[in-house]
Design an enzyme around this catalytic site. Structure first.
Site, mmCIF file in Angstrom:
data_model
loop_
_atom_site.group_PDB
_atom_site.id
_atom_site.type_symbol
_atom_site.label_atom_id
_atom_site.label_comp_id
_atom_site.label_asym_id
_atom_site.label_seq_id
_atom_site.Cartn_x
_atom_site.Cartn_y
_atom_site.Cartn_z
ATOM 1 N N VAL A 146 0.834 -1.206 0.000
ATOM 2 C CA VAL A 146 0.000 0.000 0.000
ATOM 3 C C VAL A 146 0.872 1.260 0.000
ATOM 4 O O VAL A 146 0.698 2.164 -0.832
ATOM 5 C CB VAL A 146 -0.956 0.016 1.224
ATOM 6 C CG1 VAL A 146 -1.815 1.273 1.224
ATOM 7 C CG2 VAL A 146 -1.837 -1.232 1.245
ATOM 8 N N LYS A 196 -6.212 -1.398 10.416
ATOM 9 C CA LYS A 196 -7.443 -1.751 11.159
ATOM 10 C C LYS A 196 -7.136 -2.431 12.468
ATOM 11 O O LYS A 196 -7.879 -2.294 13.442
ATOM 12 C CB LYS A 196 -8.380 -2.621 10.315
ATOM 13 C CG LYS A 196 -7.748 -3.876 9.736
ATOM 14 C CD LYS A 196 -7.164 -3.585 8.396
ATOM 15 C CE LYS A 196 -6.253 -4.662 7.901
ATOM 16 N NZ LYS A 196 -6.281 -4.809 6.453
ATOM 17 N N GLU A 250 -9.973 5.792 6.488
ATOM 18 C CA GLU A 250 -10.943 5.281 5.507
ATOM 19 C C GLU A 250 -10.539 3.922 4.939
ATOM 20 O O GLU A 250 -11.378 3.055 4.678
ATOM 21 C CB GLU A 250 -11.103 6.300 4.366
ATOM 22 C CG GLU A 250 -12.125 5.941 3.320
ATOM 23 C CD GLU A 250 -13.526 5.751 3.905
ATOM 24 O OE1 GLU A 250 -14.134 6.750 4.292
ATOM 25 O OE2 GLU A 250 -13.994 4.589 3.967
ATOM 26 N N GLY A 284 -1.220 -9.314 -3.557
ATOM 27 C CA GLY A 284 -1.082 -8.209 -2.589
ATOM 28 C C GLY A 284 -2.309 -8.016 -1.717
ATOM 29 O O GLY A 284 -2.475 -6.959 -1.094
ATOM 30 N N ASP A 334 -8.530 -10.494 10.851
ATOM 31 C CA ASP A 334 -8.608 -9.227 10.113
ATOM 32 C C ASP A 334 -10.070 -8.772 10.007
ATOM 33 O O ASP A 334 -10.396 -7.605 10.275
ATOM 34 C CB ASP A 334 -7.994 -9.421 8.718
ATOM 35 C CG ASP A 334 -8.108 -8.178 7.861
ATOM 36 O OD1 ASP A 334 -7.332 -7.232 8.082
ATOM 37 O OD2 ASP A 334 -9.005 -8.127 6.982
ATOM 38 N N LYS A 371 -12.214 -5.394 11.563
ATOM 39 C CA LYS A 371 -13.106 -4.544 10.763
ATOM 40 C C LYS A 371 -14.531 -4.569 11.326
ATOM 41 O O LYS A 371 -15.223 -3.544 11.338
ATOM 42 C CB LYS A 371 -13.071 -5.001 9.302
ATOM 43 C CG LYS A 371 -11.695 -4.765 8.660
ATOM 44 C CD LYS A 371 -11.519 -5.544 7.374
ATOM 45 C CE LYS A 371 -10.195 -5.215 6.695
ATOM 46 N NZ LYS A 371 -9.880 -6.143 5.607
ATOM 47 N N GLY A 399 -5.608 -4.764 -1.924
ATOM 48 C CA GLY A 399 -4.644 -4.507 -3.004
ATOM 49 C C GLY A 399 -4.109 -3.090 -2.926
ATOM 50 O O GLY A 399 -4.750 -2.187 -2.384
#
Ligand code: NDP
Ligand code: HSE
Length: 427
Positions: A13, A104, A128, A186, A200, A204, A301
């Site tokens: 990222v 996150k 975001e 990715g 994960d 979230k 990604g």
């Protein structure tokens, strides 16, 4: 006036974000009037190839130098994990520097502390990209829907697992192969077990539930099951019954409090989330006056995630230049988080049984004794090893578990091969 950007991390990222800030600087300036200059970038390895080139001295392996650099006005955190990311984010905020993060895990585990630090410093903390990758979902929840009474949020919020499930269901791709592809593309976390075991998605779910209901839901209070135990046979049986299997994050407002959970679920094929394929994410929101909303788009990604972060960087840079006081953006009140055992669920149970008289009645009794009503039964095969698939009506999860425990004790049940939940109809 240029705004100096410091970036912590330049992997999937961060590397994409830095490249875009450098290559598309003039386009950003033309559209926003802002000059965003990358001044420092922290990485672990100074010798690794990067998708951008920067003047000598910009790259550093000392992340604290990014925070303390007086030419850095705004900090982007894309290194991941709780530490040292948490300490660095707090240091940046304490230094009066706005922070943009995609982390996150950090936001879910320390949200209230970080929001309080940002408010004390009078600078924004924007995240975001932390949920749904490139999908705008945090801002709609915090701003557009701030006055809405949200009843339920259902989300496909992990791109890696949705990619794996899609490859398995549509092409019969083996689990391990599909996971390797997701890593190559990715989508996966540095440790992909965080994707496949539901960690994960639980981070979230914690963020979505907290923002939707205004009560902070710690990720440890989110019930979680991943997709590692999921068997390809159940994807096929589910499809035959008219369902798609998805890893869902579910946040609900219930009479006694709120609940958040992550587990694989059977969704009727006509449900808006059932057709969401590959690394696409989607969040389905049910509100009292707005009705139903669906947000969907690329959930993982480098490119989509960097796009969402770029929006946050532009927003934070604007606030910085405006020099105005940052208004409190989010508040969390007290509230009860309901144990998953009390939440009403419907079960899909697959049993391997002997096919002889009386078997079905003993199985039906196990459900009846736990006060769980059966909705449908289907048998596959005959003889010593037949397969029974049972779908229940809605009942508190703890009662369903009690029924499953009794089934395990029955001599006519050779194996409880799968226990999944049905979501999106008759709950
Ligand atoms: P990567 O593992 O690809 O990148 C991490 C970067 O941080 C690397 O450049 C690494 O350096 C650097 N880094 C890690 N630890 C340190 C340290 N202690 N000191 C200095 N540099 C360090 O991760 P991603 O880019 O995939 O993810 C980054 C964040 O974005 C995570 O929080 C992730 O959850 C989140 N995210 C990721 C998405 C995705 O699709 N990948 C989508 C949405 C959010 P080096 O390159 O030298 O190893
Ligand atoms: N590993 C995450 C996923 C990245 O697969 O969804 C996006 O948060």
């Amino acid at each position: 006036v240029a705004v100096g950007i410091g970036v912590l991390g330049a992997g999937t990222v961060g590397g994409t974000l830095v490249r875009r800030l450098i290559e598309q600087g003039s386009v950003i300036t033309a559209r926003t009037g802002l000059e965003l200059e990358v001044r420092r970038v922290a990485v672990r390895s100074l010798s690794k190839a990067r998708p951008f080139s920067v003047p000598a001295g910009v790259l550093t392996d000392r992340p604290e130098d990014v925070i303390s650099d007086p030419t850095v006005d705004l900090v982007v955190e894309v290194m991941g994990g709780r530490e040292p990311a948490g300490t660095l984010v707090l240091a940046a905020l304490a230094a009066g520097k706005p922070v943009v993060t995609a982390n996150k895990e950090l936001i879910a585990s320390r949200g209230p502390e970080l929001f309080a630090a940002a408010e004390r410093a009078g600078v924004p903390l924007l995240f975001e990209a932390a949920v749904g990758g490139g999908i705008p979902i945090i801002r709609p929840l915090m701003e557009t829907l701030a006055g809405e009474q949200i009843a339920r949020v259902l989300g496909i919020v992990n791109g890696t697992t949705n990619y794996i499930l899609t490859r398995m269901a549509e092409e019969g791709c083996p689990y391990g192969e599909a996971l390797a592809e997701a890593q190559e593309l990715g989508y996966a976390e540095a440790d992909p077990s965080d994707d496949v075991n539901g960690t994960d998605a639980a981070s979230k779910a914690s963020i979505l539930a907290s923002l939707a209901f205004g009560t902070w839901v710690d990720p440890m209070q989110v019930y979680r099951e991943g997709i590692e135990e999921l068997q390809p046979a159940d994807l096929v049986f589910a499809a035959d019954l008219g369902y798609a299997v998805k890893l869902l994050a579910i946040a609900e407002r219930l009479p006694g409090g709120v609940s958040a959970r992550v587990h694989p679920a059977l969704l009727p094929v006509e449900h808006p989330l059932a057709g969401v394929r590959g690394a696409t994410n989607a969040v389905f929101i049910e509100g009292s006056s707005i009705g139903e909303l669906v947000f969907s788009g690329p959930g993982a990604g480098g490119e989509p995630t960097a796009a969402a972060m770029l929006g946050d960087v532009i927003d934070a840079a604007r606030e910085l230049l405006a020099g105005s006081e940052v208004a409190p953006s989010v508040r969390f009140g007290p509230g009860e988080v309901i144990d998953f055992g009390e939440v009403v669920t419907r079960l899909y149970v697959r049993l391997e049984v002997e096919d002889r008289p009386g078997v079905l009645s003993r199985i039906a009794s196990a459900f009846a004794e736990a006060s769980v009503s059966i909705c449908a039964v289907r048998q596959e095969g005959r003889g010593d090893r037949a397969m029974l698939i049972i779908v229940t009506h809605a009942a508190p999860e703890a009662q369903g578990r009690r029924a499953v425990e009794s089934l395990r004790q029955l001599d006519v049940v050779q194996d409880v091969a799968a226990v999944l939940r049905v979501v999106g109809e008759g709950e």
